[in-house]
Design an enzyme around this catalytic site. Structure first.
Site, mmCIF file in Angstrom:
data_model
loop_
_atom_site.group_PDB
_atom_site.id
_atom_site.type_symbol
_atom_site.label_atom_id
_atom_site.label_comp_id
_atom_site.label_asym_id
_atom_site.label_seq_id
_atom_site.Cartn_x
_atom_site.Cartn_y
_atom_site.Cartn_z
ATOM 1 N N TYR A 14 -49.215 57.845 137.774
ATOM 2 C CA TYR A 14 -50.591 58.122 137.356
ATOM 3 C C TYR A 14 -51.401 58.731 138.496
ATOM 4 O O TYR A 14 -50.927 58.847 139.625
ATOM 5 C CB TYR A 14 -51.249 56.820 136.913
ATOM 6 C CG TYR A 14 -50.875 55.660 137.810
ATOM 7 C CD1 TYR A 14 -51.280 55.634 139.135
ATOM 8 C CD2 TYR A 14 -50.082 54.605 137.337
ATOM 9 C CE1 TYR A 14 -50.923 54.600 139.969
ATOM 10 C CE2 TYR A 14 -49.709 53.565 138.171
ATOM 11 C CZ TYR A 14 -50.139 53.562 139.492
ATOM 12 O OH TYR A 14 -49.783 52.548 140.317
ATOM 13 N N SER A 251 -50.660 52.638 148.374
ATOM 14 C CA SER A 251 -49.540 53.213 147.624
ATOM 15 C C SER A 251 -49.341 52.593 146.256
ATOM 16 O O SER A 251 -49.630 51.423 146.022
ATOM 17 C CB SER A 251 -48.259 53.100 148.439
ATOM 18 O OG SER A 251 -47.501 51.971 148.044
ATOM 19 N N LYS A 252 -48.865 53.426 145.359
ATOM 20 C CA LYS A 252 -48.625 52.989 143.993
ATOM 21 C C LYS A 252 -47.600 51.870 143.976
ATOM 22 O O LYS A 252 -47.750 50.884 143.267
ATOM 23 C CB LYS A 252 -48.062 54.152 143.168
ATOM 24 C CG LYS A 252 -48.970 55.346 143.099
ATOM 25 C CD LYS A 252 -48.283 56.494 142.368
ATOM 26 C CE LYS A 252 -49.110 57.769 142.511
ATOM 27 N NZ LYS A 252 -48.496 58.929 141.888
ATOM 28 N N ARG A 253 -46.563 52.080 144.767
ATOM 29 C CA ARG A 253 -45.451 51.150 144.725
ATOM 30 C C ARG A 253 -45.858 49.743 145.204
ATOM 31 O O ARG A 253 -45.542 48.753 144.574
ATOM 32 C CB ARG A 253 -44.302 51.673 145.584
ATOM 33 C CG ARG A 253 -42.930 51.128 145.215
ATOM 34 C CD ARG A 253 -41.852 51.769 146.077
ATOM 35 N NE ARG A 253 -42.111 51.579 147.501
ATOM 36 C CZ ARG A 253 -41.885 50.436 148.150
ATOM 37 N NH1 ARG A 253 -41.415 49.397 147.515
ATOM 38 N NH2 ARG A 253 -42.154 50.338 149.434
ATOM 39 N N GLY A 256 -49.837 48.860 143.331
ATOM 40 C CA GLY A 256 -49.873 48.842 141.874
ATOM 41 C C GLY A 256 -51.115 49.411 141.212
ATOM 42 O O GLY A 256 -51.736 50.352 141.698
#
Length: 497
Positions: A14, A251-253, A256
């Site tokens: 996203y 970060s996305k990882r 979240g």
RNA sequence: GUCCGGUUCGUCUAGGGGUCUAGGACACCGCCCUUUCACGGCGGCAACACGGGUUCAAAUCCCGUACCGGAUACCA
């Protein structure tokens, strides 16, 4: 020459907060100088790119209101052109075939692996030291024709340095010794990022590249490609990064949902407020104003106001109230209570519709009542969600009672169980249902019972709205209307909870 | 490791040699207003990473140290 900037996300998830800010700055920059804001989807990493991500990113941009000029460019559509360019450089002797078999990384911790390798080679490795760099052309051709796989690398000069003037970080120089002969085309024929970016930026006639600071060292490589191609590089402006509270890149990882734009949209944030918040993360107009309309931001935006130091996006995953940055929440509340009512109304309507609380009359006979209600209750709301949450009792009979409110304002005063229905009784005969007369009744009632007005009104608040806090109770009663007020004062539901 | 960059209240930031006993915002804490409150008003707590220079004068300039971040790829 008109200014042309681009926002170029890779669709591997996203829309990220950092990306959103990059998009914002590009957008503001373009609009400020009357240039074009273009969009390019960098989907060259076939393994990680998804259409769903692309959709989600587009949605995020649309929500934020960054409309792009011209068609969206999908980088993967240009792969052939990128290949042709690499081949051309090969032909011209500015690149060479590297027949070294591809080394597969051990996955997992690629970054650590690369760093470890670099450390091991420290001082030893000559970046020009590749056995195929000076392989005679005919031999190289022969091996290629025989079907031996090869990557194409840019042939960087033995000595020298690249330099460019970054609009944010100033003069940047890098010695060729620091840069490996970078791969332009993978051995499977797949064009790599730096090549693709340069080719596309040239083709799209990009004049200014505004992107994250993590690309600072890529820029030197890209400049080398521009030079090999005999093209003038665009201007560059690198943005400081947005960090998580731990100090690491957001970060996305790891972090979240918190980094996703859709999270904010879905949590009831106004795009205008989030945009405003984002603008102030790493940029400042050098004044004390904090609330800016899009037009004001556009007018005041300048690369000079961009900082060189990273900013922390503050949040606490273990604290419900602090789930995201305090200032972002505050700013959203500020927007909700200060936006011209007519600008807020559409958002509230949308929220009520999605919560199944919307009634056609609100747009018709009760339009005035609706507007007045929204105006009354918005005062203490933080997000659009509050209109269907805390504000639910104004739009529906089916609302919940806040347990704490029951304890504190109802059960602590057991007399209220008799008094409140009794008060309803008094209201029955009240002709003029408006603030002052209601207050008179309440006051008189309190005198009789020898209790404080606050006790009665706070108790009433629980029965009428289910909440502990809210706008003036008298105004709320007036707004709710006589019938509902009386009915709810008589209700025993809350008492039994 | 190397290269690049950064370091002002907890967070976002103002500041670019004297106007800085460092300003604003959020958060937090008090008080006031009030029928409650997460509104509003008033107030408080709280920062120039450290060490050397330069200068009459340094948060601001220079050097060094520390710490933090980014980069390093046949990822983007």
């Amino acid at each position: 020459m008109t200014t042309r900037v681009r926002f170029a996300p890779s669709p591997t998830g996203y829309l990220h907060i950092g990306s959103a800010r990059t998009a914002l700055f590009n957008y503001l920059y373009a609009r400020n100088v009357g240039g074009k804001f273009l969009l390019r989807i960098e989907d060259t990493d076939i393994a990680r790119s998804t259409e769903e991500s692309t959709r989600s990113i587009l949605e995020g941009l649309e929500w934020l209101g960054f409309s792009h000029d011209e068609e969206i460019v999908f980088q993967s559509d240009n792969a052939d052109k990128h290949r042709v360019t690499a081949l051309k450089l090969l032909e011209e002797g500015k690149a060479y075939r590297d027949f070294t078999p591809k080394a597969e990384p051990n996955d997992k911790n690629i970054k650590a692996e690369i760093a470890a390798k670099a450390r091991a080679n420290q001082g030893e490795k000559n970046m020009r030291d590749n056995e195929y760099r000076d392989l005679p052309k005919d031999e190289s051709d022969k091996r290629a024709e025989s079907g031996e796989p090869f990557a194409i690398r840019l042939k960087i000069a033995m000595s020298g340095k690249t330099s460019f003037e970054d609009a944010v970080y100033g003069l940047q120089e890098r010695d060729y010794d620091e840069i490996e002969d970078l791969v332009l085309l993978r051995s499977d024929g797949h064009p790599l990022y730096n090549l693709a970016v340069v080719c596309d930026d040239i083709e799209m006639e990009i004049t200014d590249v505004i992107r994250g600071q993590d690309h600072l060292t890529n820029t030197h490589k890209q400049i080398l490609i521009y030079e090999a191609l005999d093209k003038t590089p665009p201007r560059f402006a690198h943005l400081p990064l947005i960090l998580a509270p731990g100090g690491k890149k957001l970060s996305k990882r790891i972090h979240g949902e918190i980094v996703s734009m859709t999270t904010y949209r879905d949590a009831g944030f106004l795009a205008a407020s989030f945009r405003n918040f984002l603008a102030l993360l790493g940029w400042s107009a050098g004044e004390e104003q904090e609330i800016y309309t899009l037009d004001e931001l556009t007018e005041k935006f300048s690369l000079d106001g961009i900082h060189r130091s990273n900013a922390t996006f503050n949040f606490d995953a273990n604290n419900e109230k602090r789930w995201t940055d305090d200032k972002a929440i505050w700013m959203n509340a500020e927007y909700i209570r200060t936006l011209p009512l007519e600008d807020l109304l559409p958002h509230v309507i949308k929220e009520l519709k999605s919560a199944k609380l919307w009634r056609e009359e609100y747009d018709d006979d009760d339009a005035e009542w609706f507007a007045k209600t929204v105006n009354l209750i918005r005062e203490r709301f933080y997000t659009l969600k509050d209109f269907s949450g805390q504000g639910r009792a104004f739009f529906s009979e089916d609302f919940d009672f806040d347990q704490k409110a029951i304890e504190k304002n109802l059960k602590k005063h057991p007399d209220l169980q008799q008094w409140l229905p009794e008060l309803a009784e008094r209201f029955e005969t009240l002709e003029d249902w408006s603030h002052d007369p209601i207050y008179e009744v309440v006051q008189k009632f309190c005198e009789e019972k020898d209790t404080k007005v606050g006790v009665i009104l706070n108790g009433a608040r629980v029965l009428l709205t289910g909440q502990m806090v809210g706008p003036s109770m008298l105004a709320a009663m007036e707004q709710l209307g006589k019938d509902k007020t009386i009915m709810r004062l008589r209700s025993q539901i809350a008492w039994n909870e």
